[in-house]
Write a protein that holds these residues in place. Structure first.
Motif, PDB file in Angstrom:
ATOM      1  N   GLN A   5      12.887   0.732  -4.947  1.00  0.00           N
ATOM      2  CA  GLN A   5      13.015  -0.720  -5.085  1.00  0.00           C
ATOM      3  C   GLN A   5      12.998  -1.386  -3.709  1.00  0.00           C
ATOM      4  N   ARG A   6      13.687  -0.793  -2.745  1.00  0.00           N
ATOM      5  CA  ARG A   6      13.652  -1.317  -1.370  1.00  0.00           C
ATOM      6  C   ARG A   6      12.238  -1.281  -0.808  1.00  0.00           C
ATOM      7  N   ARG A   7      11.539  -0.187  -1.064  1.00  0.00           N
ATOM      8  CA  ARG A   7      10.162  -0.062  -0.571  1.00  0.00           C
ATOM      9  C   ARG A   7       9.253  -1.126  -1.189  1.00  0.00           C
ATOM     10  N   ALA A   8       9.433  -1.388  -2.470  1.00  0.00           N
ATOM     11  CA  ALA A   8       8.615  -2.420  -3.132  1.00  0.00           C
ATOM     12  C   ALA A   8       8.853  -3.780  -2.490  1.00  0.00           C
ATOM     13  N   TRP A   9      10.115  -4.108  -2.221  1.00  0.00           N
ATOM     14  CA  TRP A   9      10.434  -5.390  -1.583  1.00  0.00           C
ATOM     15  C   TRP A   9       9.856  -5.467  -0.172  1.00  0.00           C
ATOM     16  N   ILE A  10      10.006  -4.403   0.582  1.00  0.00           N
ATOM     17  CA  ILE A  10       9.496  -4.392   1.961  1.00  0.00           C
ATOM     18  C   ILE A  10       7.989  -4.591   1.965  1.00  0.00           C
ATOM     19  N   ARG A  11       7.295  -3.887   1.108  1.00  0.00           N
ATOM     20  CA  ARG A  11       5.826  -4.005   1.068  1.00  0.00           C
ATOM     21  C   ARG A  11       5.393  -5.396   0.634  1.00  0.00           C
ATOM     22  N   LEU A  12       6.141  -5.999  -0.284  1.00  0.00           N
ATOM     23  CA  LEU A  12       5.823  -7.378  -0.679  1.00  0.00           C
ATOM     24  C   LEU A  12       6.031  -8.341   0.475  1.00  0.00           C
ATOM     25  N   VAL A  13       7.135  -8.185   1.165  1.00  0.00           N
ATOM     26  CA  VAL A  13       7.466  -9.080   2.274  1.00  0.00           C
ATOM     27  C   VAL A  13       6.468  -8.922   3.424  1.00  0.00           C
ATOM     28  N   LEU A  53       2.614  -0.771  10.275  1.00  0.00           N
ATOM     29  CA  LEU A  53       3.713  -0.589  11.228  1.00  0.00           C
ATOM     30  C   LEU A  53       4.957  -1.374  10.801  1.00  0.00           C
ATOM     31  N   ALA A  54       4.772  -2.607  10.339  1.00  0.00           N
ATOM     32  CA  ALA A  54       5.905  -3.417   9.894  1.00  0.00           C
ATOM     33  C   ALA A  54       6.593  -2.796   8.677  1.00  0.00           C
ATOM     34  N   SER A  55       5.826  -2.203   7.781  1.00  0.00           N
ATOM     35  CA  SER A  55       6.422  -1.532   6.623  1.00  0.00           C
ATOM     36  C   SER A  55       7.254  -0.332   7.053  1.00  0.00           C
ATOM     37  N   ILE A  56       6.727   0.429   7.980  1.00  0.00           N
ATOM     38  CA  ILE A  56       7.461   1.593   8.478  1.00  0.00           C
ATOM     39  C   ILE A  56       8.743   1.147   9.174  1.00  0.00           C
ATOM     40  N   ILE A  57       8.630   0.168  10.047  1.00  0.00           N
ATOM     41  CA  ILE A  57       9.810  -0.338  10.754  1.00  0.00           C
ATOM     42  C   ILE A  57      10.800  -0.943   9.776  1.00  0.00           C
ATOM     43  N   GLY A  58      10.307  -1.672   8.786  1.00  0.00           N
ATOM     44  CA  GLY A  58      11.187  -2.258   7.772  1.00  0.00           C
ATOM     45  C   GLY A  58      11.983  -1.200   7.035  1.00  0.00           C
ATOM     46  N   GLU A  59      11.315  -0.111   6.661  1.00  0.00           N
ATOM     47  CA  GLU A  59      12.028   0.967   5.967  1.00  0.00           C
ATOM     48  C   GLU A  59      13.067   1.627   6.880  1.00  0.00           C
ATOM     49  N   ILE A  60      12.732   1.794   8.143  1.00  0.00           N
ATOM     50  CA  ILE A  60      13.680   2.388   9.086  1.00  0.00           C
ATOM     51  C   ILE A  60      14.890   1.478   9.267  1.00  0.00           C
ATOM     52  N   VAL A  61      14.647   0.181   9.431  1.00  0.00           N
ATOM     53  CA  VAL A  61      15.740  -0.771   9.630  1.00  0.00           C
ATOM     54  C   VAL A  61      16.640  -0.825   8.401  1.00  0.00           C
ATOM     55  N   VAL A  62      16.041  -0.921   7.229  1.00  0.00           N
ATOM     56  CA  VAL A  62      16.838  -0.987   6.000  1.00  0.00           C
ATOM     57  C   VAL A  62      17.643   0.295   5.823  1.00  0.00           C
TER      58      VAL A  62
END
Length: 142
Positions: A5-13, A53-62
Motif C-alpha cells: 500500500q505504501r508503494r502504491a501511494w509512493i508511485r502515485l505521488v 530514483l524518486a520512487s526508490i528514495i521515497g521507499e527508503i525514506v518511508v
C-alpha cells in the motif's frame, strides 16, 4: 499500512508530477515550432530516471521513518497487486499497439515515444489508484 500500500501511494505521488514536469519542459521550449519538432528525448529520459530514483528514495525514506512497519506480503497484498496490475496493464498494451501502428505509418518518433510514455504513466496511475481504492474499500468478491 502495508508495504504494498505504501508503494502504491509512493508511485502515485511520483508518477503524476514527473509526467507533468515532462509536459511542462517539452511544451515550454517549443517557441512556436510544431510539437513533433520538440526536443523531447532529454526531458523524457531525465523525467523517467528521476521518477525511478524518486520512487526508490521515497521507499527508503518511508521505511526509515517507520522501521517497525511490516515488510511482509500476505495473500491480500498479492491479490490487490494482481488486481491493480490487471487494471493498469491494458494501457501499456494499448500504447504498444498504437506505437506499432504509428511506426508502420511512418509517424514522427516524437509521437511514438510519447504514446508509449503516456501508456506507462496511465498504467501506473490507474493501477495505483485501483490498488489504493481496494486497500481502502476491500477486495471485491467476484
Amino acid at each position: 499500512m502495508t508495504l504494498e500500500q505504501r508503494r502504491a501511494w509512493i508511485r502515485l505521488v511520483v508518477a503524476v508530477p514527473a509526467y507533468a514536469a515532462y509536459l511542462i519542459v517539452v511544451l515550454s521550449q517549443l517557441g512556436g515550432r510544431p510539437l513533433a519538432d520538440a526536443d523531447y528525448t532529454g526531458p523524457l529520459l531525465w523525467t523517467v530516471g528521476a521518477a525511478v530514483l524518486a520512487s526508490i528514495i521515497g521507499e527508503i525514506v518511508v521505511a526509515a521513518l517507520n522501521p517497525k512497519a511490516s515488510q511482509v506480503k500476505d495473500d491480500r497484498d498479492k491479490e490487490i497487486g494482481r488486481l491493480g496490475d490487471q487494471v493498469g496493464q491494458p494501457f501499456v498494451v494499448i500504447a504498444a499497439v498504437a506505437a506499432m501502428l504509428m511506426a508502420l505509418a511512418d509517424w514522427a518518433p516524437f509521437w511514438i515515444a510519447n504514446v508509449i510514455y503516456l501508456g506507462f504513466v496511465l498504467s501506473a496511475v490507474v493501477g495505483g489508484v485501483a490498488k489504493v481504492v481496494v486497500y481502502r474499500a476491500g477486495v471485491p468478491e467476484w
